[in-house]
Enzyme design. Structure first.
Site, PDB file in Angstrom:
ATOM      1  CD  GLN A 100     -12.223   3.040   7.739  1.00  0.00           C
ATOM      2  OE1 GLN A 100     -13.376   2.785   7.427  1.00  0.00           O
ATOM      3  NE2 GLN A 100     -11.762   2.766   8.936  1.00  0.00           N
ATOM      4  CG  HIS A 120      -6.033   2.447   6.452  1.00  0.00           C
ATOM      5  ND1 HIS A 120      -7.202   1.767   6.683  1.00  0.00           N
ATOM      6  CD2 HIS A 120      -5.727   3.072   7.626  1.00  0.00           C
ATOM      7  CE1 HIS A 120      -7.589   1.968   7.944  1.00  0.00           C
ATOM      8  NE2 HIS A 120      -6.722   2.759   8.530  1.00  0.00           N
ATOM      9  CB  CYS A 156      18.720   2.582  -0.228  1.00  0.00           C
ATOM     10  SG  CYS A 156      17.186   1.893   0.402  1.00  0.00           S
ATOM     11  CG  ASN A 219     -21.621  -0.998   7.499  1.00  0.00           C
ATOM     12  OD1 ASN A 219     -20.922  -1.180   6.509  1.00  0.00           O
ATOM     13  ND2 ASN A 219     -21.389  -1.594   8.650  1.00  0.00           N
ATOM     14  CB  ILE A 237     -22.857  -0.220  -0.373  1.00  0.00           C
ATOM     15  CG1 ILE A 237     -22.863  -0.273   1.153  1.00  0.00           C
ATOM     16  CG2 ILE A 237     -22.199   1.070  -0.862  1.00  0.00           C
ATOM     17  CD1 ILE A 237     -21.515  -0.514   1.762  1.00  0.00           C
TER      18      ILE A 237
END
Ligand SMILES: [Zn+2]
Length: 269
Positions: A100, A120, A156, A219, A237
């Site tokens: 993510q 993401h 553009c 977590n 972690i």
């Protein structure tokens, strides 16, 4: 519990990891949603992450470009948590890495781009809202540094943004499909540093579990899936993950375990 999980990791052949902001906080990238998060401290920051405000308001875009220029992610380096996932790939146990995160620290750490599924997108690329052109973000940031407050697409004239999924923007169906498919192929599914509250991607946990994978959550805070997981590990972690992967007790073993430990040791220092 931890020694049991270490054994699962040792025996697994198709590990799928799902990573969230928590794996990058030890690299100095703040978690947007956590108690110390950017949004919690500055509610205006959320406007910049919303595609509707972004497209409608040049002032929001100007502020966004300054934010991108000053993002802590540009100087962030992978931490031992990232390196542990590189080690799993080196051992040919890593089937896929769903993330993510938009910081590309997995690829910078050394995971192959083919294994990393960025649900993401990436802040290291820009995209044009008008024509869909993409390229390295640093090219546009050079223009901002040179004085353009809201640089437009040179092809553009369209609005440029980072190639990330903003709020109010659709996820890329092919990317989500691929994430769900690989989750169903896992024999061990590890959710790392994610609150598992963002859908549809949190559903990868269910898919892996229903398909028979062992499930592990690493977590700092509780998640809605804790009661369903085969194991839940808290703590930092960047120390838990290396210890799971290296079957030893010392996080430093990630270096000792590598054949080119000298090089790797310097890289993660
Ligand atoms: Zn364009």
């Amino acid at each position: 519990m931890e020694s049991e999980v270490r054994q699962w990791v040792r025996q697994a052949r198709r590990i799928v990891a799902l990573t969230g902001a928590g794996i990058s906080t030890d690299s100095g990238i703040p978690d947007f949603r956590g108690p110390q998060g950017v949004w919690t401290k500055n509610p205006h920051a959320e406007k910049m992450s919303n595609i509707h405000y972004y497209l409608a308001d040049r002032e929001v875009r100007k502020a966004s470009w300054q934010n991108r220029l000053n993002s802590p992610a540009w100087s962030a380096k992978p931490n031992p948590g990232h390196m542990a996932l590189v080690e799993l790939e080196r051992r040919k146990q890593l089937h896929a890495l769903i993330t993510q995160n938009i910081d590309e620290l997995h690829q910078i750490a050394g995971n192959s781009a083919e294994l990393v599924i960025e649900v993401h997108g990436s802040m290291r690329r820009f995209m044009c809202w008008g024509c869909g052109m993409r390229g390295p973000m640093q090219k546009v940031l050079e223009r901002v540094r040179a004085g353009e407050e809201d640089p437009a697409c040179r092809d553009c004239g369209g609005i440029l943004k980072s190639d990330t999924i903003s709020f109010g923007q659709q996820l890329v169906p092919e990317v989500i499909d691929r994430a769900m498919r690989v989750a169903g192929e896992a024999d061990l599914f590890i959710a790392i540093g994610t609150s598992l509250q963002v859908y549809p991607i949190a559903g990868a946990f269910d898919i892996a579990r229903s398909a028979g994978a062992k499930t592990v959550i690493v977590n700092a805070e509780p998640t809605p899936y804790d009661s369903m997981a085969d194991a839940v590990l808290g703590g930092s972690i960047s120390s838990v993950l290396p210890s799971l992967v290296n079957s030893g007790t010392e996080p430093d073993l990630i270096r000792a375990a590598s054949p080119n430990s000298h090089f790797r040791g310097r890289g993660s220092a």
